[in-house]
Motif scaffolding. Structure first.
Motif, short mmCIF file in Angstrom:
data_model
loop_
_atom_site.label_atom_id
_atom_site.label_comp_id
_atom_site.label_asym_id
_atom_site.label_seq_id
_atom_site.Cartn_x
_atom_site.Cartn_y
_atom_site.Cartn_z
N HIS A 266 -2.89 -2.89 -3.89
CA HIS A 266 -4.12 -2.53 -4.61
C HIS A 266 -5.02 -1.77 -3.58
O HIS A 266 -5.63 -0.88 -4.03
CB HIS A 266 -4.63 -3.81 -5.20
N VAL A 267 -5.19 -2.02 -2.48
CA VAL A 267 -5.83 -1.51 -1.63
C VAL A 267 -5.51 -0.07 -1.36
O VAL A 267 -6.31 0.82 -1.43
CB VAL A 267 -6.12 -2.31 -0.13
N THR B 160 -1.54 -7.26 -3.10
CA THR B 160 -3.14 -7.02 -2.72
C THR B 160 -3.06 -5.74 -1.82
O THR B 160 -3.70 -4.92 -2.15
CB THR B 160 -3.51 -8.34 -2.03
N HIS C 165 -3.27 -14.75 -1.22
CA HIS C 165 -3.58 -13.20 -1.88
C HIS C 165 -3.05 -12.30 -0.60
O HIS C 165 -3.29 -11.31 -1.01
CB HIS C 165 -4.68 -13.23 -2.43
N ASP D 3 -13.73 -9.62 0.41
CA ASP D 3 -13.21 -10.44 -0.81
C ASP D 3 -14.15 -10.91 -1.44
O ASP D 3 -15.27 -10.68 -1.46
CB ASP D 3 -12.26 -11.67 -0.18
N LEU E 139 -13.93 -2.89 2.50
CA LEU E 139 -13.23 -4.10 1.86
C LEU E 139 -13.75 -5.26 1.95
O LEU E 139 -14.03 -5.83 3.13
CB LEU E 139 -11.80 -3.97 2.44
N THR F 57 -12.83 -4.91 -3.58
CA THR F 57 -12.85 -6.45 -3.31
C THR F 57 -11.57 -6.99 -3.96
O THR F 57 -11.02 -6.36 -4.78
CB THR F 57 -13.89 -6.98 -4.33
N ILE F 58 -11.04 -8.01 -2.97
CA ILE F 58 -9.79 -8.69 -3.13
C ILE F 58 -9.93 -9.97 -3.40
O ILE F 58 -11.01 -10.62 -2.54
CB ILE F 58 -8.70 -8.17 -2.14
#
Ligand code: GLY
Length: 349
Positions: free
Chosen positions: A71-72, A68, A63, A32, A30, A56-57
Motif C-alpha cells: 500500500h505504501v 501494508t 499490520h 499510522d 507516513l 496513513t496505515i
C-alpha cells in the motif's frame, strides 16, 4: 552508514530547518492511525507538512506485513514519488521499520527521516538502520540495513504515551546502560519512572542513542559487536513469543526487562558479573515491571523457543553476557541446566 540525530524540544522549527537542508522534489508523510490523530496536528502547523502527501496505515504489529508495505509503495507511485522524493516516518517502531523499508526499496532507495513518537522507537527501532516487516509469525524476517538520513528526537511526543509504553522503552535504555558505563547506568537506576521528567528523559535518551550509535558504527550489519545490543533478548524474545502464543501478549520492553534479569544471572555465574550490580538492577526491574507471569511448566517451551533464536550458531543457544557494566562478551553459550536455573532465578531471584 551513518545518520544525523537531531534532539529538539521545538519540533516544528527543527522540521522546517531540516526540510530546507535536505533537497527533495516531493514530500511524503507516513503515519499510522494513532500518530495521524495525536502527533500530526502539531506538525501540520508547518505548511510544507500540511501540503505534503499523507499516507496513513493501520496501527499495530499485526499490520507490519507485505500488504501494508505494498500500500505504501502504491501510494508513493500513484502520487508521483521520484528518486529525489523524501519520506518522513512519524510513529513508533512499526511505522519507522516499515516506512524505512519502503524508502529503502522504492526505486532502489529514496531519502527518509524518522520522527519516532514512542520511547522504544526513539532509543532503538528508529536508530541504527534496521528496517523491515514481519513474514507471518516471524518478526522482522524481511528487511534491509538502510539508515534514515536523519532521526529527530523530541521527548514532547511522549506526553501522550501511557506509563506502560514508557516503561517498555525504558527497558532498552537499561540495556544500553548495562553495556555502556557505570555513570550512565547509575543515572538510569535513579530515574523516577513514576513521574518522568521529560527534559531529563530527553538527555538520557540522547545518551542511550549515543551508546547504540557507537556500537552500530563499529558493526552496522551485526557481524560481531552489534550483538551486544541483544543483551536480554535471547530470553526476552522467547518469552514474548510464548506470551503471544498463550494469548496474553506482553509489551516488548517488559519481555526484555525480564530477559535482562535472566541474562545478568548467566553473566554472574559465567563471567563474574558483580553481585551488587545484579541485585540493584533486579530490584529496579522488579519494582517497575513486576515478576514475569511464566511458570515451571513453561520452561520446556521457552527452551525450545530459545533454540530457534536467529542469533544461534551451529544449533547452540547464544547469549550476550557481561563481566561488569560495559564489559561485553558476545556469542556465549550456556548449558541446559544453567538455562533452567536462569528461569528459576527470573521468577524467584
Ligand atoms: N535492536 C537491536 C539492534 O538494532 O541491533
Amino acid at each position: 552508514m551513518s545518520q544525523q540525530i537531531i534532539p529538539t524540544q521545538h519540533i516544528v522549527e527543527s522540521t522546517q530547518q531540516l526540510l530546507q537542508e535536505i533537497a527533495h522534489d516531493k514530500l511524503f508523510i507516513l503515519t499510522d492511525q494513532h500518530t495521524s490523530a495525536h502527533c500530526l496536528p502539531q506538525l501540520n502547523q508547518l505548511p510544507a507538512i500540511a501540503q505534503a502527501y499523507h499516507i496513513t496505515i493501520p496501527s499495530g504489529d499485526d499490520h507490519k506485513h507485505i500488504r501494508t508495505l505494498c500500500h505504501v509503495w502504491e501510494e508513493l507511485s500513484a502520487h508521483g514519488a521520484t528518486r529525489h522524493s523524501l519520506l518522513i516516518n512519524v510513529g513508533g517502531g512499526m511505522v519507522t521499520d516499515l516506512g524505512g523499508f519502503a524508502a529503502a526499496t522504492y526505486k532502489r532507495g529514496i531519502h527518509y527521516i524518522n520522527m519516532p513518537t514512542t520511547l522504544l522507537a526513539m532509543v532503538d527501532a528508529a536508530v541504527g538502520g534496521k528496517t523491515g516487516i514481519n513474514l507471518h509469525a516471524l518478526k522482522n524476517e524481511i528487511g534491509a540495513f538502510c539508515p534514515a538520513d536523519t532521526v529527530v528526537i523530541c521527548s514532547h511526543f511522549l506526553h501522550t504515551l501511557d506509563k506502560e509504553n514508557i516503561a517498555s522503552g525504558f527497558a532498552e535504555m537499561l540495556k544500553h546502560g548495562l553495556i555502556s558505563t557505570e555513570e550512565h547506568w547509575t543515572r538510569l537506576m535513579h530515574f523516577d519512572l513514576d513521574k518522568p521528567d521529560l527534559d531529563e528523559l530527553q538527555q538520557l535518551i540522547m545518551e542511550s542513542i549515543h551508546t547504540k550509535e557507537h556500537i552500530v558504527k563499529q558493526d552496522p550489519t551485526e557481524q560481531h559487536i552489534r550483538k551486544a545490543l541483544n543483551l536480554g533478548h535471547t530470553l526476552g524474545h522467547a518469552y514474548e513469543t510464548l506470551a503471544m502464543r498463550q494469548e496474553k501478549p506482553c509489551l516488548h520492553g517488559y519481555a526484555v526487562a525480564w530477559g535482562l534479569i535472566g541474562e545478568l544471572y548467566l553473566s554472574h555465574i559465567r563471567e563474574g558479573f558483580p553481585t551488587d550490580k545484579l541485585r540493584q538492577t533486579i530490584t529496579y526491574i522488579k519494582e517497575v515491571y513486576g515478576t514475569p507471569p511464566f511458570e515451571c511448566r513453561d520452561y520446556d517451551a521457552l527452551y525450545e523457543l530459545m533454540q530457534h533464536d536467529k542469533k544461534n550458531v551451529a544449533g547452540e543457544i547464544r547469549f550476550t553476557l557481561l563481566g561488569g557494566i560495559g564489559d561485553i562478551y558476545i556469542n556465549r553459550t550456556a548449558n541446559h541446566d544453567e538455562i533452567f536455573e536462569m528461569l528459576d532465578f527470573v521468577r524467584e531471584g
